[in-house]
Design an enzyme around this catalytic site. Sequence first.
Site, PDB file in Angstrom:
ATOM      1  N   GLY A   1     -23.235  22.738  -1.005  1.00  0.00           N
ATOM      2  CA  GLY A   1     -23.771  23.625  -2.041  1.00  0.00           C
ATOM      3  C   GLY A   1     -25.164  23.282  -2.526  1.00  0.00           C
ATOM      4  O   GLY A   1     -25.680  23.968  -3.417  1.00  0.00           O
TER       5      GLY A   1
ATOM      6  N   GLU B   1     -20.641  17.485   1.841  1.00  0.00           N
ATOM      7  CA  GLU B   1     -20.637  18.294   3.075  1.00  0.00           C
ATOM      8  C   GLU B   1     -21.778  19.305   3.049  1.00  0.00           C
ATOM      9  O   GLU B   1     -21.547  20.513   2.948  1.00  0.00           O
ATOM     10  CB  GLU B   1     -19.313  19.061   3.175  1.00  0.00           C
ATOM     11  CG  GLU B   1     -18.087  18.181   3.187  1.00  0.00           C
ATOM     12  CD  GLU B   1     -16.825  18.941   2.809  1.00  0.00           C
ATOM     13  OE1 GLU B   1     -16.921  20.094   2.331  1.00  0.00           O
ATOM     14  OE2 GLU B   1     -15.752  18.387   2.985  1.00  0.00           O
ATOM     15  N   PRO B   2     -23.007  18.836   3.108  1.00  0.00           N
ATOM     16  CA  PRO B   2     -24.128  19.772   3.021  1.00  0.00           C
ATOM     17  C   PRO B   2     -24.295  20.605   4.289  1.00  0.00           C
ATOM     18  O   PRO B   2     -24.134  20.091   5.399  1.00  0.00           O
ATOM     19  CB  PRO B   2     -25.336  18.848   2.833  1.00  0.00           C
ATOM     20  CG  PRO B   2     -24.924  17.557   3.457  1.00  0.00           C
ATOM     21  CD  PRO B   2     -23.441  17.445   3.302  1.00  0.00           C
ATOM     22  N   GLY B   3     -24.581  21.866   4.118  1.00  0.00           N
ATOM     23  CA  GLY B   3     -24.911  22.740   5.246  1.00  0.00           C
ATOM     24  C   GLY B   3     -26.349  23.221   5.075  1.00  0.00           C
ATOM     25  O   GLY B   3     -27.280  22.739   5.717  1.00  0.00           O
TER      26      GLY B   3
ATOM     27  N   ARG C   1     -27.994  37.662   6.601  1.00  0.00           N
ATOM     28  CA  ARG C   1     -27.949  37.300   5.175  1.00  0.00           C
ATOM     29  C   ARG C   1     -28.554  38.369   4.244  1.00  0.00           C
ATOM     30  O   ARG C   1     -27.975  38.651   3.190  1.00  0.00           O
ATOM     31  CB  ARG C   1     -28.609  35.925   4.940  1.00  0.00           C
ATOM     32  CG  ARG C   1     -27.925  34.793   5.739  1.00  0.00           C
ATOM     33  CD  ARG C   1     -28.418  33.414   5.360  1.00  0.00           C
ATOM     34  NE  ARG C   1     -27.915  33.014   4.058  1.00  0.00           N
ATOM     35  CZ  ARG C   1     -28.604  33.044   2.958  1.00  0.00           C
ATOM     36  NH1 ARG C   1     -29.863  33.430   2.965  1.00  0.00           N
ATOM     37  NH2 ARG C   1     -28.059  32.684   1.814  1.00  0.00           N
TER      38      ARG C   1
ATOM     39  N   TYR D   1     -25.653  39.511   1.787  1.00  0.00           N
ATOM     40  CA  TYR D   1     -25.722  38.900   0.441  1.00  0.00           C
ATOM     41  C   TYR D   1     -26.914  39.386  -0.369  1.00  0.00           C
ATOM     42  O   TYR D   1     -27.203  38.810  -1.417  1.00  0.00           O
ATOM     43  CB  TYR D   1     -25.871  37.376   0.554  1.00  0.00           C
ATOM     44  CG  TYR D   1     -24.890  36.689   1.453  1.00  0.00           C
ATOM     45  CD1 TYR D   1     -23.519  36.666   1.162  1.00  0.00           C
ATOM     46  CD2 TYR D   1     -25.318  36.014   2.604  1.00  0.00           C
ATOM     47  CE1 TYR D   1     -22.624  36.006   1.989  1.00  0.00           C
ATOM     48  CE2 TYR D   1     -24.430  35.354   3.428  1.00  0.00           C
ATOM     49  CZ  TYR D   1     -23.086  35.361   3.109  1.00  0.00           C
ATOM     50  OH  TYR D   1     -22.202  34.699   3.931  1.00  0.00           O
TER      51      TYR D   1
ATOM     52  N   CYS E   1     -28.608  50.509  15.273  1.00  0.00           N
ATOM     53  CA  CYS E   1     -28.425  51.896  14.837  1.00  0.00           C
ATOM     54  C   CYS E   1     -27.732  51.976  13.485  1.00  0.00           C
ATOM     55  O   CYS E   1     -26.579  52.441  13.399  1.00  0.00           O
ATOM     56  CB  CYS E   1     -27.650  52.657  15.904  1.00  0.00           C
ATOM     57  SG  CYS E   1     -28.652  52.921  17.350  1.00  0.00           S
ATOM     58  N   GLU E   2     -28.367  51.476  12.455  1.00  0.00           N
ATOM     59  CA  GLU E   2     -27.871  51.605  11.076  1.00  0.00           C
ATOM     60  C   GLU E   2     -29.069  51.605  10.138  1.00  0.00           C
ATOM     61  O   GLU E   2     -29.985  50.791  10.304  1.00  0.00           O
ATOM     62  CB  GLU E   2     -26.969  50.421  10.696  1.00  0.00           C
ATOM     63  CG  GLU E   2     -25.671  50.397  11.445  1.00  0.00           C
ATOM     64  CD  GLU E   2     -24.548  49.698  10.698  1.00  0.00           C
ATOM     65  OE1 GLU E   2     -24.627  49.545   9.456  1.00  0.00           O
ATOM     66  OE2 GLU E   2     -23.582  49.311  11.372  1.00  0.00           O
TER      67      GLU E   2
ATOM     68  N   TYR F   1     -26.697  29.547   8.564  1.00  0.00           N
ATOM     69  CA  TYR F   1     -25.907  30.779   8.478  1.00  0.00           C
ATOM     70  C   TYR F   1     -26.669  31.999   9.023  1.00  0.00           C
ATOM     71  O   TYR F   1     -26.576  33.084   8.471  1.00  0.00           O
ATOM     72  CB  TYR F   1     -25.454  31.025   7.027  1.00  0.00           C
ATOM     73  CG  TYR F   1     -24.716  29.850   6.442  1.00  0.00           C
ATOM     74  CD1 TYR F   1     -23.424  29.547   6.859  1.00  0.00           C
ATOM     75  CD2 TYR F   1     -25.304  29.024   5.485  1.00  0.00           C
ATOM     76  CE1 TYR F   1     -22.745  28.461   6.332  1.00  0.00           C
ATOM     77  CE2 TYR F   1     -24.626  27.932   4.960  1.00  0.00           C
ATOM     78  CZ  TYR F   1     -23.350  27.659   5.386  1.00  0.00           C
ATOM     79  OH  TYR F   1     -22.677  26.585   4.868  1.00  0.00           O
TER      80      TYR F   1
HETATM   81  N1  LLP Z   1     -17.914  22.538   2.359  1.00  0.00           N
HETATM   82  C1  LLP Z   1     -17.118  23.615   2.325  1.00  0.00           C
HETATM   83  C2  LLP Z   1     -15.684  23.436   2.119  1.00  0.00           C
HETATM   84  C3  LLP Z   1     -17.665  24.896   2.476  1.00  0.00           C
HETATM   85  O1  LLP Z   1     -16.877  25.958   2.408  1.00  0.00           O
HETATM   86  C4  LLP Z   1     -19.061  25.034   2.687  1.00  0.00           C
HETATM   87  C5  LLP Z   1     -19.650  26.343   2.876  1.00  0.00           C
HETATM   88  C6  LLP Z   1     -19.854  23.885   2.726  1.00  0.00           C
HETATM   89  C7  LLP Z   1     -19.248  22.647   2.558  1.00  0.00           C
HETATM   90  C8  LLP Z   1     -21.336  23.929   2.954  1.00  0.00           C
HETATM   91  O2  LLP Z   1     -21.987  24.633   1.944  1.00  0.00           O
HETATM   92  P1  LLP Z   1     -23.598  24.658   1.913  1.00  0.00           P
HETATM   93  O3  LLP Z   1     -24.058  23.237   1.688  1.00  0.00           O
HETATM   94  O4  LLP Z   1     -24.063  25.159   3.195  1.00  0.00           O
HETATM   95  O5  LLP Z   1     -23.954  25.539   0.781  1.00  0.00           O
HETATM   96  N2  LLP Z   1     -22.901  32.177   4.699  1.00  0.00           N
HETATM   97  C9  LLP Z   1     -23.263  31.851   3.330  1.00  0.00           C
HETATM   98  C10 LLP Z   1     -22.802  30.490   2.924  1.00  0.00           C
HETATM   99  C11 LLP Z   1     -21.324  30.284   3.173  1.00  0.00           C
HETATM  100  C12 LLP Z   1     -20.863  28.928   2.837  1.00  0.00           C
HETATM  101  C13 LLP Z   1     -19.466  28.719   3.271  1.00  0.00           C
HETATM  102  N3  LLP Z   1     -18.980  27.420   2.960  1.00  0.00           N
HETATM  103  C14 LLP Z   1     -24.770  32.023   3.183  1.00  0.00           C
HETATM  104  O6  LLP Z   1     -25.444  32.315   4.152  1.00  0.00           O
HETATM  105  O7  LLP Z   1     -25.282  31.884   2.084  1.00  0.00           O
END
Ligand code: LLP
Length: 409
Positions: A219, A260-262, A299, A303, A329-330, A358
């Site tokens: 997050g 758990e950073p994404g 995205r 969103y 085509c949208e 993402y």
């Molecule tokens: N841990 C868990 C359990 C999660 O569900 C997620 C993301 C993360 C870690 C990583 O979150 P982050 O650090 O990336 O914010 N597709 C959306 C984001 C979906 C996130 C889903 N879960 C977007 O593009 O904003």
Amino acid sequence: MQTEQLLTLAEHFGTPLFVYDGDMVIERYNDLRRFIDHPRLELQYALKANFNMALLNELKDAGCGIDAVSPGEVEYALHLGFSPDKIIYTANNMTDGEFEKVFQTGVIMNIGELSRLRKAGAAHPGMSVCLRFNPDVTDGDSAKTMTGGDLTKFGILLEDIDQVLAIVREYKMKVVGLHEHTGSGIQKPESFHAAMKALMSVATCKNFPDLEFLDFGGGFKVPYRPDEASIDYVTLGAGIAERFKAFEKEYGRELRIKFEPGKFMVAQCGTLLTRVNTLKRNRKRLIAGTDSGFPQLIRPVLYDAYHQIFNLTNPDGKEEIYDICGNICETGDRFAEQRPMPEIREGDLLGIANAGAYCYSMGGIYNLRAMPAEVVVKGGKVISFRRRDTDRDLIDNITRTTETCDMVL
Ligand code: LLP
């Protein structure tokens, strides 16, 4: 990455093209480790954000772990050489078959439903488990990605702790971890602290003697808009480490702390390069038509997310207002609506920023257009290229997996 380099890559590999800066991913990983200064910090990259193989190999070599959310992600991480103890499995609504498949790999199961906890205990009494709680903190950059509070399917409610304890006792399960994830793109630093507090108070209720770690999810937001303030991660990280150390004292022994950073790791490392091939004025709107489309970067459509877009070949052009559209085509197929941009000409190359998280991973082949190729750059060199499927590949995949049937109902 420098404009010159992006131009060279577009010229050489064609467009649309995802370009990733491999150095930046490792910098982000090291930044987060520095910000959260705790001797037992473990980062488990949220693989769903971007599953590019070269980036994952870089992260593995740097010592990072994996947050996996499907059996496919677990299998892929194991295939790449991440050891089972570096992976956490945080699926939701998993089937019995999925549960068993991952359980057999030795990867720790993170369970967020009472029903699944009961089934897991009955199938494997005495198993080690991590429990996912809903922290009751609501934050994130889109209602669709907030995972705490009343409107989400995720996590066990804090008030259901007695039921948790009853199941754990009945099946003699060993609760080695507690987990929460508040949302993606957490806006307020206080939300991290509030969610940590909620999980730490579950831990200190003293009914979990086997704890080895607390996992506070992902997050960590990054700015997408040019004027968007960034969070002060130095201060946030110090506060997190301090609070966790105080908690360890209260709990009575040392534990591991996981995140758990994404997005934080990969969003800013990526650029989608797309070329404008058609300009058109539709009475009220000036439309720049590109060779990509929303299935390749969804995205903005999904969103209402904002991605900065640069005109790489005419950065000093006179400003005009554009709808920047794809080739799908949208009508809603737009990367940006009414966006001031330096004049766009047919043939100009656009760079869509923050396309590392993402974007490719949420992509699809709607309209039977293949996902773009991907390149990873490190130390000024292209270290990995994943080619784009050809139209023939797409067709072969459909024909290969389709069979005629004569099943009578
Ligand atoms: N841990 C868990 C359990 C999660 O569900 C997620 C993301 C993360 C870690 C990583 O979150 P982050 O650090 O990336 O914010 N597709 C959306 C984001 C979906 C996130 C889903 N879960 C977007 O593009 O904003």
